[in-house]
Every structure is written in C-alpha cells, then in structure tokens.
Design a protein around this motif. Structure first.
Motif, short mmCIF file in Angstrom:
data_model
loop_
_atom_site.label_atom_id
_atom_site.label_comp_id
_atom_site.label_asym_id
_atom_site.label_seq_id
_atom_site.Cartn_x
_atom_site.Cartn_y
_atom_site.Cartn_z
N LEU A 263 0.87 -1.17 0.00
CA LEU A 263 0.00 0.00 0.00
C LEU A 263 0.91 1.23 0.00
N ALA A 264 1.00 1.90 -1.09
CA ALA A 264 1.87 3.08 -1.20
C ALA A 264 1.15 4.28 -0.60
N LEU A 265 1.30 4.44 0.71
CA LEU A 265 0.59 5.48 1.44
C LEU A 265 1.49 6.13 2.48
N ARG A 266 1.29 7.43 2.65
CA ARG A 266 1.93 8.17 3.73
C ARG A 266 0.90 8.29 4.84
N VAL A 267 1.16 7.65 5.98
CA VAL A 267 0.17 7.53 7.05
C VAL A 267 0.61 8.32 8.27
N ALA A 268 -0.23 9.26 8.69
CA ALA A 268 0.02 10.00 9.94
C ALA A 268 -0.69 9.25 11.07
N PHE A 269 0.10 8.64 11.94
CA PHE A 269 -0.48 7.87 13.04
C PHE A 269 -0.50 8.71 14.31
N PRO A 363 -8.78 10.93 4.64
CA PRO A 363 -9.34 9.63 5.02
C PRO A 363 -8.92 9.30 6.45
N ALA A 364 -9.88 8.87 7.27
CA ALA A 364 -9.62 8.56 8.68
C ALA A 364 -9.82 7.07 8.91
N LEU A 365 -8.75 6.37 9.22
CA LEU A 365 -8.80 4.92 9.32
C LEU A 365 -8.18 4.42 10.62
N HIS A 366 -8.72 3.34 11.12
CA HIS A 366 -8.08 2.61 12.21
C HIS A 366 -6.92 1.83 11.60
N PRO A 367 -5.78 1.68 12.30
CA PRO A 367 -4.67 0.91 11.73
C PRO A 367 -5.07 -0.48 11.24
N GLU A 369 -7.68 -1.35 9.76
CA GLU A 369 -8.28 -1.27 8.44
C GLU A 369 -7.21 -1.24 7.35
N LEU A 370 -6.08 -0.60 7.64
CA LEU A 370 -4.98 -0.59 6.69
C LEU A 370 -4.36 -1.98 6.57
N VAL A 371 -4.20 -2.67 7.69
CA VAL A 371 -3.68 -4.03 7.66
C VAL A 371 -4.63 -4.94 6.87
N ASP A 372 -5.91 -4.78 7.11
CA ASP A 372 -6.93 -5.58 6.41
C ASP A 372 -6.87 -5.33 4.90
N ALA A 373 -6.77 -4.07 4.51
CA ALA A 373 -6.69 -3.74 3.08
C ALA A 373 -5.44 -4.35 2.45
N SER A 374 -4.34 -4.34 3.20
CA SER A 374 -3.10 -4.92 2.71
C SER A 374 -3.22 -6.43 2.53
N ILE A 375 -3.80 -7.12 3.49
CA ILE A 375 -3.97 -8.57 3.39
C ILE A 375 -4.87 -8.93 2.21
N ARG A 376 -5.93 -8.14 2.02
CA ARG A 376 -6.89 -8.45 0.95
C ARG A 376 -6.46 -7.91 -0.41
N GLY A 377 -5.36 -7.16 -0.45
CA GLY A 377 -4.88 -6.62 -1.71
C GLY A 377 -5.76 -5.54 -2.31
N VAL A 378 -6.37 -4.74 -1.45
CA VAL A 378 -7.23 -3.65 -1.93
C VAL A 378 -6.36 -2.57 -2.57
N PRO A 379 -6.66 -2.14 -3.80
CA PRO A 379 -5.87 -1.08 -4.43
C PRO A 379 -5.98 0.23 -3.64
N VAL A 380 -4.91 1.03 -3.64
CA VAL A 380 -4.87 2.27 -2.88
C VAL A 380 -6.00 3.21 -3.27
N GLU A 382 -8.89 2.58 -4.51
CA GLU A 382 -10.16 2.06 -4.02
C GLU A 382 -10.30 2.28 -2.52
N LEU A 383 -9.22 2.06 -1.78
CA LEU A 383 -9.23 2.27 -0.34
C LEU A 383 -9.52 3.73 0.00
N LEU A 384 -8.84 4.64 -0.66
CA LEU A 384 -9.02 6.06 -0.37
C LEU A 384 -10.39 6.54 -0.76
N ALA A 385 -10.93 6.01 -1.87
CA ALA A 385 -12.24 6.46 -2.35
C ALA A 385 -13.35 6.05 -1.39
N SER A 386 -13.17 4.90 -0.71
CA SER A 386 -14.22 4.39 0.18
C SER A 386 -14.02 4.81 1.63
#
Length: 389
Positions: A263-269, A363-367, A369-380, A382-386
């Motif tokens: 997931l090519a993302l810059r994440v502010a935690f 986009p506001a996500l719980h960590p 959710e990012l792990v889940d998207a990575s495991i399921r191979g969700v495109p970036v 698509e993830l950001l749009a939803s």
C-alpha cells in the motif's frame, strides 16, 4: 477518593508541559499538580466542594499524559477517577448539565438507541445539545461481523463496542478478518453490551465497573478478549480480566501471519491517549503498520497532546475540545499525509470533524483497516475512495 495516593505527588511540575488544560487556561488548579492539591483539601476537610472546585476537575480530559511524564509514579488516573465519583455523589450540577449527561448515558451505551439517535444527526440541536450535532460523523456503519471465523489458533473474542459497532462497523469487520487471516479462531458474540468506559470516565465508576464485569461474563471462556478501541481497552484492563488485549498486541504474537500486499501510502499515526498513556502501548500499532510494504509512517508533532475527544469531554466541554481538535488536525496536516490513522473511535470522530472544519478532510482509518486492506490486496485508489472523511 483515595487520599493515600495524594502524598505521592512531590509537586515537581514535570506534568505541567504535558497537560492540555494547563496550556489552555494557564492556571495552577487546571494542572494535575493543582488538582491534586484540591483533592488534598477535600480529603482533609480544609476545602469545600464548590462549583469552582468542580469546574477545575471537570476541565481535566483524563488523558493521562501526566502519568507517563511523572518521575514519582503518581497514580493520577486512579485519583481523578475516584475524585470524579466523589463529585458525582456529593455535588448537584445545574439542570442543563444534568439533562445532557442523562441523555448521553441513556443513548450512547445502547447500540439500538444510538443508531436511532444518529439517524436525526442533521436536524438542529438546541442549547447544550448542539455539540452532539457538531461532532456527529456524516457516516454510519453498523453491519456486524461474522459471529465466528474458525481458525486453528487461540480462541479470541472481539469487543464490538457501542460507538464502534454503530459508527465504525468496518473496523470490527476488519479486526475479525485480520485476526482470522493471522491464524486466530475469532468470535464476535452478538450478545455483548457496553464495557462501561464512558461511565467511569464521567464519574459513574460503580456503573462502569458493573458494565465491565457483565461484559467479561459475556465473553468468558476465551483465550483473549480483544479490543480495538483504546478507551474500552484501558477501562477493561483496569477493572476486569488480565486477558484483555489491544488488537495491536495480538498481531505482534500472531500464530500464522498472513502475507501483506503493498500500500503506497503516507500515514500519519496519532497515539490515542488511552493507548499510549493509560496502557503503555506505542510500539505495537506502529509495528502493525510497518509490516505493510509501501507504507510510510509519519509522526505528527505534539503526539502527547490530547485531541479533545476524551470520553464525553467533546460534548460537555465543546469549546476547549474544539480548540484541541483543531490543533491536532493542524499537526496532522503538516505531515503531508495521505491518511490519518488512530486506534480509538473517539479520536477518529474528533479529528475527522476538525479536518472537515479545516477544509481538508483526510481519510480517517483505524490501523487495523490498513492491515486488512493490505492482506486483501485492496488497491490504494479504491481504499481512499471508500474511506471515511
């Protein structure tokens, strides 16, 4: 109250720079050190429980940043919780405050009532109820996860939560999927209620502990009780079982970790106060995020600063809470992140509202959710749009 703990404070002042309310009001009595002096006065009878004294206790966020900064090991978390219980028992609040608090506890700990109330979130809200409308998120998601996803590993029960299960259903579903993918035998029983964290945070400690014990009974017999909400986890760890764990702790010991896709993302935690200060959990959520290939983890300035959510604080102290939320949002925007992430629903609601006010709703996500998207191979894209904003 617990006067035996008051003497631990040596008034060194190390807590002052970490206290958001001291920074807001610049008064000694709005610092942890000052509030402990007020507690001492109440304990020895030299001080009466006036409206002014109660005001100083009410201004406290209960963020516990002072606990981790204190070199003397003062248990301010226990002191403020017991003091708030004392206030609720011995002080009569004004009518507006009583009505607002009654409404909160009549609705928030009950999933069906909360879901019904949020259906009217766009309608005008008068007087003291206006903050409820201002922080109400524009999204709802109450779809329940599968009640069981079988696995060969340890049997774990997921705490669904009140706000989490109504507003952040996707977080619960992602939690169940990730734990199952990592080898756990996952259960999310429908017959579970509120953990009582909101009650205890607001001084209704007996109610809060009773709710926690009831939840513990409902989730008994599992190898671990898993929380994905920092406030719930902190309360349950304080008042019930030793086998309560944050989901990030469980991922660190996963029996069969699933492969992560990029997931090519810059994440502010953002550290949740009740994860970092109350539970002492910092490394685990970061480790969970850095297992995702392509994620660049960035740290906003002033991590120790509370966002202003703090249980029901952003409802009963909306002006101070909004100032803190806006400041937190600015620190996040400074990072140039693509995504804002935090391990607590209150933080996600609070900071998302501040980001919308700033005109830059990330986009506001719980960590998880990012792990889940990575495991399921969700495109970036698509993830950001939803994602919630």
């Amino acid at each position: 109250m617990q006067p035996e703990l008051i003497a631990d404070c040596v008034h060194c002042g190390f807590c002052l720079p970490t206290c958001p309310t001291y920074e807001l009001w610049h008064e000694e009595m709005d610092s942890p050190r000052g509030r402990i002096q007020l507690m001492a006065g109440l304990a020895d009878g030299s001080l009466k429980l006036t409206d002014t004294v109660v005001e100083h206790f009410d201004r406290c966020l209960g963020c516990m940043a002072c606990v981790t900064s204190c070199p003397s090991g003062v248990q301010y978390d226990r002191l403020i919780e017991s003091t708030r219980a004392y206030v609720e028992e011995h002080h009569r609040r004004d009518l507006g405050d009583r009505l607002l608090r009654s409404l909160i506890f009549a609705v928030f700990p009950h999933r069906r009532r909360l879901r019904a109330a949020l259906a009217f979130r766009k309608l005008p809200a008068p007087g003291p109820f206006a903050p409820l409308r201002r922080i109400a998120p524009p999204w709802l998601d109450s779809e329940w996860p599968s009640e069981r996803i079988p696995g060969r590993g340890p049997r774990v029960a997921v705490v669904a939560g009140c706000v989490q299960s109504v507003v952040f259903g996707h977080v619960n579903r992602a939690t169940a999927r990730v734990l199952a993918a990592d080898g756990y035998d996952v259960h999310v029983p429908w017959k579970q209620g509120c953990c009582g964290a909101l009650h205890a945070h607001a001084g209704r400690v007996d109610d809060g502990v009773a709710q926690a014990k009831k939840l513990e009974r409902a989730l008994s017999g599992y190898d671990a009780i898993v929380t994905n909400a920092a406030g719930c986890g902190s309360h349950l760890k304080d008042h019930v079982s030793a086998n309560v764990v944050d989901v990030s702790e469980l991922l660190a010991d996963a029996p069969m970790p699933a492969p992560r896709q990029p997931l090519a993302l810059r994440v502010a935690f953002q550290d949740s106060c009740h994860l970092k200060h109350a539970q002492g959990i910092e490394a685990q959520p970061r480790a969970a995020l850095t297992t995702i290939p392509g994620v660049e983890l960035v740290e906003p300035r002033e991590q120790e600063l509370c966002c202003g959510s703090a249980g029901i604080y952003n409802i009963i102290r909306p002006v101070a809470a909004q100032e803190l939320g806006d400041r937190k949002a600015q620190r996040i925007l400074e990072t140039g992140a693509d995504v804002y992430a935090s391990g607590n629903p209150g933080c996600l609601v609070q900071v998302s509202a501040a980001l919308r006010r700033a005109g830059r709703p990330l986009p506001a996500l719980h960590p998880i959710e990012l792990v889940d998207a990575s495991i399921r191979g969700v495109p970036v894209d698509e993830l950001l749009a939803s994602a919630r904003r």
